[in-house]
Design a protein around this motif. Structure first.
Motif, PDB file in Angstrom:
ATOM      1  N   GLY A 151       0.762  -1.233   0.000  1.00  0.00           N
ATOM      2  CA  GLY A 151       0.000   0.000   0.000  1.00  0.00           C
ATOM      3  C   GLY A 151       0.797   1.291   0.000  1.00  0.00           C
ATOM      4  N   LEU A 152       2.115   1.224   0.018  1.00  0.00           N
ATOM      5  CA  LEU A 152       2.919   2.448   0.058  1.00  0.00           C
ATOM      6  C   LEU A 152       2.828   3.197  -1.264  1.00  0.00           C
ATOM      7  N   ARG A 153       2.617   4.486  -1.171  1.00  0.00           N
ATOM      8  CA  ARG A 153       2.612   5.338  -2.360  1.00  0.00           C
ATOM      9  C   ARG A 153       3.989   5.983  -2.473  1.00  0.00           C
ATOM     10  N   GLY A 154       4.602   5.830  -3.633  1.00  0.00           N
ATOM     11  CA  GLY A 154       5.956   6.319  -3.841  1.00  0.00           C
ATOM     12  C   GLY A 154       6.046   7.818  -4.009  1.00  0.00           C
ATOM     13  N   VAL A 155       7.238   8.329  -3.834  1.00  0.00           N
ATOM     14  CA  VAL A 155       7.520   9.755  -3.992  1.00  0.00           C
ATOM     15  C   VAL A 155       7.853  10.022  -5.458  1.00  0.00           C
ATOM     16  N   PRO A 156       7.093  10.883  -6.120  1.00  0.00           N
ATOM     17  CA  PRO A 156       7.421  11.215  -7.511  1.00  0.00           C
ATOM     18  C   PRO A 156       8.800  11.878  -7.581  1.00  0.00           C
ATOM     19  N   HIS A 157       9.555  11.511  -8.605  1.00  0.00           N
ATOM     20  CA  HIS A 157      10.880  12.090  -8.810  1.00  0.00           C
ATOM     21  C   HIS A 157      11.271  11.919 -10.270  1.00  0.00           C
ATOM     22  N   ARG A 158      12.329  12.609 -10.651  1.00  0.00           N
ATOM     23  CA  ARG A 158      12.858  12.507 -12.012  1.00  0.00           C
ATOM     24  C   ARG A 158      14.276  11.961 -11.935  1.00  0.00           C
ATOM     25  N   PRO A 159      14.487  10.700 -12.361  1.00  0.00           N
ATOM     26  CA  PRO A 159      15.850  10.165 -12.350  1.00  0.00           C
ATOM     27  C   PRO A 159      16.676  10.805 -13.465  1.00  0.00           C
ATOM     28  N   THR A 160      17.944  11.069 -13.161  1.00  0.00           N
ATOM     29  CA  THR A 160      18.822  11.685 -14.160  1.00  0.00           C
ATOM     30  C   THR A 160      19.489  10.655 -15.060  1.00  0.00           C
ATOM     31  N   ARG A 161      19.303   9.383 -14.738  1.00  0.00           N
ATOM     32  CA  ARG A 161      19.826   8.288 -15.560  1.00  0.00           C
ATOM     33  C   ARG A 161      18.670   7.334 -15.863  1.00  0.00           C
ATOM     34  N   GLU A 162      18.754   6.640 -16.970  1.00  0.00           N
ATOM     35  CA  GLU A 162      17.784   5.601 -17.300  1.00  0.00           C
ATOM     36  C   GLU A 162      17.847   4.509 -16.234  1.00  0.00           C
ATOM     37  N   GLU A 163      16.682   3.962 -15.866  1.00  0.00           N
ATOM     38  CA  GLU A 163      16.608   2.857 -14.914  1.00  0.00           C
ATOM     39  C   GLU A 163      15.821   1.711 -15.536  1.00  0.00           C
ATOM     40  N   VAL A 164      16.180   0.493 -15.152  1.00  0.00           N
ATOM     41  CA  VAL A 164      15.439  -0.701 -15.553  1.00  0.00           C
ATOM     42  C   VAL A 164      14.968  -1.370 -14.272  1.00  0.00           C
ATOM     43  N   LEU A 165      13.676  -1.631 -14.178  1.00  0.00           N
ATOM     44  CA  LEU A 165      13.083  -2.216 -12.986  1.00  0.00           C
ATOM     45  C   LEU A 165      12.410  -3.535 -13.359  1.00  0.00           C
ATOM     46  N   LEU A 166      12.827  -4.624 -12.704  1.00  0.00           N
ATOM     47  CA  LEU A 166      12.267  -5.965 -12.908  1.00  0.00           C
ATOM     48  C   LEU A 166      11.521  -6.363 -11.644  1.00  0.00           C
ATOM     49  N   VAL A 167      10.229  -6.610 -11.748  1.00  0.00           N
ATOM     50  CA  VAL A 167       9.442  -7.019 -10.583  1.00  0.00           C
ATOM     51  C   VAL A 167       9.751  -8.484 -10.270  1.00  0.00           C
ATOM     52  N   LEU A 168      10.131  -8.726  -9.024  1.00  0.00           N
ATOM     53  CA  LEU A 168      10.445 -10.081  -8.575  1.00  0.00           C
ATOM     54  C   LEU A 168       9.247 -10.734  -7.893  1.00  0.00           C
ATOM     55  N   THR A 169       8.615 -10.008  -6.977  1.00  0.00           N
ATOM     56  CA  THR A 169       7.454 -10.533  -6.244  1.00  0.00           C
ATOM     57  C   THR A 169       6.421  -9.425  -6.071  1.00  0.00           C
ATOM     58  N   GLY A 170       5.185  -9.837  -5.865  1.00  0.00           N
ATOM     59  CA  GLY A 170       4.123  -8.873  -5.596  1.00  0.00           C
ATOM     60  C   GLY A 170       3.681  -8.128  -6.832  1.00  0.00           C
ATOM     61  N   GLU A 171       3.160  -6.936  -6.584  1.00  0.00           N
ATOM     62  CA  GLU A 171       2.612  -6.108  -7.662  1.00  0.00           C
ATOM     63  C   GLU A 171       2.902  -4.657  -7.342  1.00  0.00           C
ATOM     64  N   LEU A 172       3.142  -3.875  -8.383  1.00  0.00           N
ATOM     65  CA  LEU A 172       3.325  -2.444  -8.200  1.00  0.00           C
ATOM     66  C   LEU A 172       2.672  -1.708  -9.353  1.00  0.00           C
ATOM     67  N   THR A 173       2.362  -0.461  -9.083  1.00  0.00           N
ATOM     68  CA  THR A 173       1.910   0.433 -10.140  1.00  0.00           C
ATOM     69  C   THR A 173       2.990   1.479 -10.317  1.00  0.00           C
TER      70      THR A 173
END
Length: 123
Positions: A42-64
């Motif tokens: 249920g945690l809502r993330g903090v909006p931000h702008r990364p200065t580098r490209e990121e790759v995110l692979l979901v391992l478990t659970g679900e995220l939006t």
């Protein structure tokens, strides 16, 4: 060959999430940073702008993940590419989530108020 054992990852906590840093310049990497991200239910993330490209692979659970106002729900095995400079936030699903994140050294996160954060898990 460099092997980083799970018990040697460096733990950081920020904004309610946990970052287990495995690969970063401070640990000998020249071109990559990588960490395991744990986001509680249920945690809502903090909006931000990364200065580098990121790759995110979901391992478990679900995220939006929301990138430049467009949300996408991801589950185990799904991958998101976050363009540098885009507005990005991660919200956990009802059971939380774990993801593997990779980027390049020099990453900073620019917060909505203009504050620049150099994440220690990528330093």
């Amino acid at each position: 060959m460099s092997v980083v054992r799970a018990d040697r990852a460096v733990l950081f906590e920020a904004h309610g999430s946990r970052f287990h840093s495995y690969v970063a310049p401070s640990r000998g990497s020249r071109q990559l940073c990588a960490w395991r991200l744990e986001v509680p239910a249920g945690l809502r993330g903090v909006p931000h702008r990364p200065t580098r490209e990121e790759v995110l692979l979901v391992l478990t659970g679900e995220l939006t993940a929301t990138v430049d106002g467009s949300p996408a729900t991801l589950g185990p095995g799904d991958v998101l590419v976050v363009p540098a400079g885009s507005e990005f936030a991660v919200d956990a699903g009802p059971v939380g989530c774990t993801a593997w994140v990779t980027t390049s050294p020099g990453l900073e996160a620019v917060l909505p108020d203009g504050t620049r954060l150099a994440p220690p898990w990528a330093a």
